[in-house]
Design a protein around this motif. Structure first.
Motif, short mmCIF file in Angstrom:
data_model
loop_
_atom_site.label_atom_id
_atom_site.label_comp_id
_atom_site.label_asym_id
_atom_site.label_seq_id
_atom_site.Cartn_x
_atom_site.Cartn_y
_atom_site.Cartn_z
N ARG A 24 0.82 -1.21 0.00
CA ARG A 24 0.00 0.00 0.00
C ARG A 24 0.86 1.26 0.00
O ARG A 24 0.58 2.22 -0.71
N GLU A 27 2.23 1.76 -3.44
CA GLU A 27 1.21 2.26 -4.36
C GLU A 27 0.93 3.74 -4.11
O GLU A 27 0.78 4.52 -5.06
N ILE A 28 0.86 4.12 -2.85
CA ILE A 28 0.63 5.52 -2.50
C ILE A 28 1.77 6.39 -3.02
O ILE A 28 1.55 7.48 -3.57
N ARG A 30 3.73 5.75 -5.56
CA ARG A 30 3.64 5.83 -7.02
C ARG A 30 2.56 6.82 -7.45
O ARG A 30 2.76 7.60 -8.38
N ASP A 31 1.41 6.79 -6.75
CA ASP A 31 0.32 7.71 -7.08
C ASP A 31 0.73 9.16 -6.85
O ASP A 31 0.43 10.05 -7.67
N LEU A 32 1.41 9.39 -5.73
CA LEU A 32 1.86 10.75 -5.43
C LEU A 32 2.86 11.24 -6.47
O LEU A 32 2.80 12.40 -6.91
N LYS A 33 3.75 10.36 -6.87
CA LYS A 33 4.76 10.72 -7.87
C LYS A 33 4.09 11.04 -9.21
O LYS A 33 4.46 12.00 -9.90
N LYS A 34 3.06 10.23 -9.56
CA LYS A 34 2.35 10.46 -10.81
C LYS A 34 1.58 11.78 -10.76
O LYS A 34 1.57 12.55 -11.73
N GLN A 35 0.93 12.05 -9.61
CA GLN A 35 0.18 13.30 -9.46
C GLN A 35 1.10 14.51 -9.55
O GLN A 35 0.74 15.54 -10.14
N GLU A 36 2.28 14.38 -8.97
CA GLU A 36 3.25 15.47 -9.03
C GLU A 36 3.69 15.72 -10.48
O GLU A 36 3.83 16.88 -10.91
N GLY A 133 -10.43 11.17 -12.79
CA GLY A 133 -9.57 10.63 -11.73
C GLY A 133 -8.15 10.42 -12.20
O GLY A 133 -7.19 10.71 -11.48
N ASP A 134 -8.01 9.91 -13.42
CA ASP A 134 -6.69 9.72 -14.02
C ASP A 134 -6.57 10.73 -15.16
O ASP A 134 -7.05 10.50 -16.27
#
Length: 217
Positions: A24, A27-28, A30-36, A133-134
């Motif tokens: 988890r 994954e969090i 990776r999501d933060l990195k993608k959002q940045e 969302g994406d």
């Protein structure tokens, strides 16, 4: 040393829980990195050319309130989070919808309304994509470029309308136009036939002589 089954079970649960937590957390991250990355891409591309491109658009910026409000809204760039960009896109979409019924009279023409409609469609699409969302950041970047193109095209077309309206009529052209209008106004009806002239005494005598000659034949 013997270990009870209960202890082994608890140990397995702990290890399994730790493994899930690690997944988890990964994954969090990776999501933060993608959002940045998305935020950085959108922030770099979010620049709208809202300044007037000619004298006409400069005048419109002062007199067309809905256009001025939209341009000012687009000129204010969000800075904090991707959520700020989402809020800005929603506001832009709402303001763009107010243009349709407020086009100034001189430009209230089908070609201008068509340009306004295309601009509204592009802004609505931007609002749609950035609120997913994406977020498809490359589509957002492309739409920003398209919106800038439509803003310039709309202003240029309005400037062309003003330019054509200011072209002076050449000498004699006004008279010719009036003559054409007068000719169009005349009804296309045949001229009435002239009334027959009354017969004179000599005409009657000649006619009687001609009839007598026919009888003799």
């Amino acid at each position: 040393m013997k270990r009870s089954p209960l202890l082994l079970l608890l140990l397995a649960l702990v290890l399994f829980s730790c493994s899930d937590d690690e997944k988890r957390q990964a994954e969090i991250a990776r999501d933060l990195k993608k959002q940045e990355a998305v935020f950085k891409t959108v922030s770099q591309a979010w620049n709208f050319n809202t300044g007037p491109v000619n004298e006409t658009s400069s005048t419109l910026f002062k007199s067309w309130n809905e256009w001025r409000v939209l341009m000012n809204e687009m000129a204010q760039k969000p800075k904090s989070t991707i959520g700020a960009f989402r809020t800005k896109a929603k506001t832009m979409s709402a303001k763009a919808g107010e243009l349709t019924n407020t086009v100034p009279g001189q430009f209230n023409r089908p070609e201008i309304k068509s340009r306004v409609s295309v601009l509204q469609t592009k802004i609505n699409a931007l609002n749609l994509y950035i609120n997913l969302g994406d977020i498809p950041d490359q589509k957002v970047v492309a739409l920003i470029g398209d919106i800038n193109t439509e803003i310039r095209a709309l202003q240029s077309q309005m400037g062309e309308i003003v330019r054509r309206s200011q072209i002076p009529i050449e000498e004699g052209e006004a008279d010719m136009l009036r003559m054409l209008d007068t000719a169009r106004a005349i009804p296309n009806t045949p001229a009435p036939e002239a009334a027959p002239k009354p017969m004179t005494k000599e005409d009657k005598m000649r006619r009687r002589a001609a009839m007598m000659d026919l009888i003799k034949k």
